[in-house]
Motif scaffolding. Structure first.
Motif, PDB file in Angstrom:
ATOM      1  N   THR A 231      -7.886   8.938  95.935  1.00 32.24           N
ATOM      2  CA  THR A 231      -6.846   8.291  96.745  1.00 32.24           C
ATOM      3  C   THR A 231      -5.487   8.906  96.437  1.00 32.24           C
ATOM      4  O   THR A 231      -5.257   9.433  95.350  1.00 32.24           O
ATOM      5  N   ASP A 232      -4.615   8.803  97.402  1.00 33.64           N
ATOM      6  CA  ASP A 232      -3.189   9.071  97.225  1.00 33.64           C
ATOM      7  C   ASP A 232      -2.460   8.059  98.097  1.00 33.64           C
ATOM      8  O   ASP A 232      -2.059   8.345  99.221  1.00 33.64           O
ATOM      9  N   LEU A 233      -2.330   6.839  97.582  1.00 31.63           N
ATOM     10  CA  LEU A 233      -1.836   5.705  98.360  1.00 31.63           C
ATOM     11  C   LEU A 233      -0.462   5.261  97.875  1.00 31.63           C
ATOM     12  O   LEU A 233      -0.173   5.297  96.673  1.00 31.63           O
ATOM     13  N   GLU A 234       0.361   4.815  98.818  1.00 30.68           N
ATOM     14  CA  GLU A 234       1.661   4.227  98.525  1.00 30.68           C
ATOM     15  C   GLU A 234       1.760   2.892  99.247  1.00 30.68           C
ATOM     16  O   GLU A 234       1.512   2.807 100.447  1.00 30.68           O
ATOM     17  N   ILE A 235       2.099   1.849  98.497  1.00 32.79           N
ATOM     18  CA  ILE A 235       2.254   0.498  99.052  1.00 32.79           C
ATOM     19  C   ILE A 235       3.626   0.005  98.626  1.00 32.79           C
ATOM     20  O   ILE A 235       3.926  -0.068  97.432  1.00 32.79           O
ATOM     21  N   GLY A 236       4.484  -0.331  99.576  1.00 36.95           N
ATOM     22  CA  GLY A 236       5.836  -0.734  99.202  1.00 36.95           C
ATOM     23  C   GLY A 236       6.493  -1.603 100.248  1.00 36.95           C
ATOM     24  O   GLY A 236       6.155  -1.560 101.428  1.00 36.95           O
ATOM     25  N   GLY A 237       7.463  -2.406  99.788  1.00 35.99           N
ATOM     26  CA  GLY A 237       8.216  -3.248 100.696  1.00 35.99           C
ATOM     27  C   GLY A 237       9.015  -4.307  99.956  1.00 35.99           C
ATOM     28  O   GLY A 237       8.942  -4.426  98.730  1.00 35.99           O
ATOM     29  N   PRO A 238       9.802  -5.087 100.688  1.00 40.55           N
ATOM     30  CA  PRO A 238      10.626  -6.135 100.072  1.00 40.55           C
ATOM     31  C   PRO A 238       9.814  -7.370  99.731  1.00 40.55           C
ATOM     32  O   PRO A 238       8.723  -7.590 100.271  1.00 40.55           O
ATOM     33  N   TYR A 239      10.356  -8.195  98.838  1.00 41.02           N
ATOM     34  CA  TYR A 239       9.704  -9.449  98.498  1.00 41.02           C
ATOM     35  C   TYR A 239      10.743 -10.515  98.224  1.00 41.02           C
ATOM     36  O   TYR A 239      11.911 -10.215  97.936  1.00 41.02           O
ATOM     37  N   LEU A 240      10.318 -11.767  98.284  1.00 38.37           N
ATOM     38  CA  LEU A 240      11.137 -12.931  97.940  1.00 38.37           C
ATOM     39  C   LEU A 240      10.306 -13.844  97.073  1.00 38.37           C
ATOM     40  O   LEU A 240       9.223 -14.269  97.482  1.00 38.37           O
ATOM     41  N   ALA A 241      10.782 -14.140  95.868  1.00 33.95           N
ATOM     42  CA  ALA A 241      10.001 -14.883  94.884  1.00 33.95           C
ATOM     43  C   ALA A 241      10.696 -16.189  94.513  1.00 33.95           C
ATOM     44  O   ALA A 241      11.919 -16.287  94.505  1.00 33.95           O
ATOM     45  N   ALA A 242       9.881 -17.173  94.151  1.00 33.27           N
ATOM     46  CA  ALA A 242      10.344 -18.399  93.508  1.00 33.27           C
ATOM     47  C   ALA A 242       9.939 -18.336  92.054  1.00 33.27           C
ATOM     48  O   ALA A 242       8.820 -17.929  91.728  1.00 33.27           O
ATOM     49  N   THR A 243      10.838 -18.717  91.141  1.00 33.68           N
ATOM     50  CA  THR A 243      10.570 -18.610  89.706  1.00 33.68           C
ATOM     51  C   THR A 243      10.897 -19.920  89.006  1.00 33.68           C
ATOM     52  O   THR A 243      11.712 -20.731  89.482  1.00 33.68           O
TER      53      THR A 243
END
Length: 246
Positions: A231-243
């Motif tokens: 494989t040569d995979l890229e997974i990316g993007g914005p996120y919003l978390a509750a902590t």
């Protein structure tokens, strides 16, 4: 199942942490608005997951729990679970082959990717005031399933591997505001394969345990003949978390 086990760990650990004055615990969860691109291969040429199989945007789930303390020589600890599941379909513009099964140009094919990552991280904080620096090691268990199907036939393959990774994180706390900015990196080149992830974040921690965090996260997975999969995979993007922090 691993996500349920991690949730149970969070619930079980909460009263113990609250009873230990020198121990802080933090929990968090978020949905990751990720885009996937790159190639997979098994016994044939590279298959472009976006242009050949129609894999594109997806929302993925991440859950983490960590413990920090004031004892210098004993590491802090964090467990993180990431789960990605994406499917798509496309009419092939060329012939492809996956795990011994041929798919022809003009054929409608479907692709499915399921990727589960479980991290255990031990780290030390040699600097911890307005600026916090963390150094440590991550052990990551990866379980990946790939499937290509079309016209009543299908080919699938799985790749499972455990990676040791270097861990580096930094955080700058803005005094009297609860605001912070920071980032982290996990990375390794191991046995011909590469695994890297990067996160940049900005967040706010209230005086009443609850916090919010927004950022951008990117995962790169390069496998070299792991269980017969490349494989040569890229997974990316914005996120919003509750902590939560106790």
């Amino acid at each position: 199942m691993k996500r349920l086990m991690l949730g149970a760990l969070v619930l079980g650990a909460t009263p113990l942490v609250q009873a230990a004055p020198l121990v802080d615990a933090y929990f968090g969860a978020y949905t990751w608005d990720a885009e996937i691109s790159g190639d997979i291969a098994s016994g044939g040429g590279n298959i472009d997951v976006e242009h050949d199989l129609g894999l594109d945007d997806s929302r993925e789930n991440v859950l983490f729990v960590g413990v920090e303390h004031a004892i210098p020589l004993i590491p802090n600890a964090r467990i993180r679970h990431m789960e990605f599941s994406e499917g798509g379909s496309r009419t092939l513009g060329r012939n492809i082959s996956f795990n011994g099964q041929d798919f022809l140009a003009g054929e409608e094919v479907s692709g499915d990717l399921d990727l589960e990552l479980l991290d255990g991280t031990l780290y030390w904080s040699p600097l911890n005031n307005v600026v916090k620096l963390d150094l440590g090691v991550t052990v990551r268990r990866m379980e990946a399933d790939f499937k290509v199907s079309g016209l009543g036939r299908a080919a699938s393959e799985s790749a499972n591997k455990t990676f040791p990774m270097g861990y580096l994180a930094a955080r700058v706390n803005l005094p009297l505001t609860g605001l912070y900015v920071g980032g982290e990196v996990n990375a390794i080149t191991y046995d011909g394969s590469d695994m890297r992830d990067y996160t940049a974040r900005v967040g706010w921690q209230s005086d009443f345990l609850l916090g919010v965090e927004a950022g951008y996260s990117r995962l790169e997975v390069e496998l070299d003949d792991v269980s017969g999969v490349d494989t040569d995979l890229e997974i990316g993007g914005p996120y919003l978390a509750a902590t939560l922090r106790f």
